[in-house]
Design an enzyme around this catalytic site. Structure first.
Site, PDB file in Angstrom:
ATOM      1  N   ASP A  52      25.019  40.224  24.329  1.00 54.32           N
ATOM      2  CA  ASP A  52      24.547  38.912  24.785  1.00 54.32           C
ATOM      3  C   ASP A  52      23.025  38.829  24.622  1.00 54.32           C
ATOM      4  OD1 ASP A  52      24.507  36.405  25.867  1.00 54.32           O
ATOM      5  OD2 ASP A  52      24.858  37.036  27.945  1.00 54.32           O
ATOM      6  N   HIS A  70      24.515  33.596  25.084  1.00 57.77           N
ATOM      7  CA  HIS A  70      25.323  32.513  25.661  1.00 57.77           C
ATOM      8  C   HIS A  70      24.475  31.274  25.974  1.00 57.77           C
ATOM      9  CE1 HIS A  70      24.103  34.197  29.686  1.00 57.77           C
ATOM     10  NE2 HIS A  70      24.202  32.932  30.045  1.00 57.77           N
ATOM     11  N   SER A 100      19.861  32.694  33.538  1.00 53.53           N
ATOM     12  CA  SER A 100      20.417  33.293  32.326  1.00 53.53           C
ATOM     13  C   SER A 100      19.395  33.307  31.201  1.00 53.53           C
ATOM     14  CB  SER A 100      21.652  32.510  31.872  1.00 53.53           C
ATOM     15  OG  SER A 100      22.732  32.723  32.738  1.00 53.53           O
TER      16      SER A 100
END
Length: 425
Positions: A275, A215, A371
């Site tokens: 992911d 992402h 992230s």
């Protein structure tokens, strides 16, 4: 005036691809189509194309299909890419990525000569594309010869054997601020935006590759730079007082684009499944400098089977003040069983074995901007400590550090095969 959409006319009468008549309804309301989809689990490319030709519009995000009471057979397709597996079972010829049972096996296991020879027997297209006659169950020869030790993979030589070394022994106990050289594999990604352009993390796994979350690559903002060797954005150079003043070399910046990234083909932006992504640097990183060196990956069965009560996560993400930190931070987060974690996300995502959970300790967690960063732990190898990466920061609650609400991480050990298959010298 009637609106034509494929074979359909309005939301009433329509014509099916096999020249039958029907009514244009939502897919969930077409019993014959639902029954056909449930009975047949695998489809060739031509069959998928044929099924798409039943589409006659959309109701919000749900497709509408031309539906009638006649059973769907797709017998009108001239070539359905039918094939027969080596054991004589009828199947369909599909791209390897669409044959989940084969693809998942390759992703999770080292590919040795026996496995490679077996897979060649399932090839069903000589045009140059990698297609296989997809079996309904794994061949026994694959199960019998499966090897979870990825050190035998041909591309394992692209990973450094000297990895996971922290250049400082002076670690802060129960502290959040990292020491200079403590996490030399820490990488940070820069985007083309005015506010907080450095907004995703990553980890160096070799001199040419960094590992991050999918992402972070699929962001709406343009990815421009990978930086290695950063510690404190407010200082240049980064220095630290100990017995004497020591300073780091300047950070290394690499101009990058989405084309330099390899996103897992089954990444789902809604559920955050798979992911994970790789970024190939345009030139080798200078790992001879004091502040830049790669982290280890879990290559062997023993490394994959190690379990810990807690892990370390690092990043420049938002702090308790709500603003991104200018200095690299660390936090120790407790592991949380997936069954417990799943109940916290039941209305949002469905956890799988390819994910793990950690955190949920008041005001100690990964947060926005972390992230893509690494979740790690230390292990002892030949009498010395090494650091191995077990997770990638993927998804968490909107309010960071919320008590009893852990964050979700992509499990790296489940993707070592995929990582190695996508690396090149």
């Amino acid at each position: 005036m009637a609106v034509l959409t494929g074979w359909a006319v309005d939301d009433t009468g329509c014509r099916t691809p096999d020249k039958g008549t029907g009514v244009c309804v939502r897919l969930s309301e077409c019993k014959t189509m639902i029954k056909f989809l449930k009975c047949k689990k695998m489809f060739s490319e031509k069959e998928k194309e044929a099924l798409r030709s039943y589409r006659c519009g959309f109701y919000h995000n749900e497709p509408k299909v031309c539906c009638n009471d006649d059973p769907i057979t797709l017998g009108w397709i001239v070539d359905t890419d039918q094939c027969r597996t080596p054991d004589g079972t009828d199947s369909v010829c599909v791209p390897l990525g669409d044959c989940k049972i084969m693809y998942n096996f390759i992703q999770a296991n080292a590919v040795n000569d026996i496995i490679r020879q077996t897979l060649r027997k399932y090839r069903c297209d000589n045009t140059g594309s990698l297609k296989v006659c997809c079996p309904t169950k794994l061949p026994a020869v694959l199960i019998e010869n499966r090897i979870r030790d990825h050190t035998q993979h041909p591309n394992a030589k692209l990973l450094p054997t000297d990895c996971g070394n922290s250049a400082t022994d002076d670690k802060i106990v129960n502290g959040n601020v990292t020491n200079l050289f403590e996490f030399p594999w820490a990488a940070v990604l820069k985007y083309e935006k005015k506010i907080n352009p450095w907004s995703c993390g990553a980890s160096l796994i070799s001199e040419r590759y960094v590992l991050t979350a999918a992402h972070c690559i699929m962001s709406q903002n343009k990815l421009t730079t990978v930086r290695l060797g950063e510690h404190d954005f407010n200082t240049d150079p980064d220095c630290q007082e100990s017995v004497k003043k020591i300073c780091a070399d300047p950070p290394q910046d690499f101009e990058i684009s989405k084309e330099d990234a390899i996103v897992h083909p089954d990444y789902n932006p809604t559920t955050f499944q798979n992911d994970i992504a790789l970024i190939r640097l345009p030139k080798p990183a200078n790992t001879s400098v004091y502040s830049v060196s790669p982290v280890c990956l879990p290559l062997t069965e023993a490394e994959k089977s190690l379990t810990y009560d807690d892990y370390t996560v690092i990043g420049w993400g938002a702090t308790e003040t709500g603003f991104a930190s200018r200095i690299l931070l660390k936090v120790r987060v407790p592991q949380v069983e997936n069954a417990i974690c799943a109940s916290k996300y039941a209305d949002k995502v469905q956890l799988t074995d390819n994910q793990m959970c950690a955190g949920g300790k008041n005001e100690q967690d990964s947060c926005a901007g972390d992230s893509g960063g690494p979740l790690t732990n230390e292990y002892i190898l030949n009498g010395s400590f090494k650091t191995i990466q077990y997770g990638i920061v993927s998804l968490g609650p909107k309010i960071c550090g919320k008590e009893d609400f852990p964050a979700i991480y992509t499990r790296v050990d489940k993707y070592v095969g995929w990582i190695l298959e996508n690396m090149k010298p």
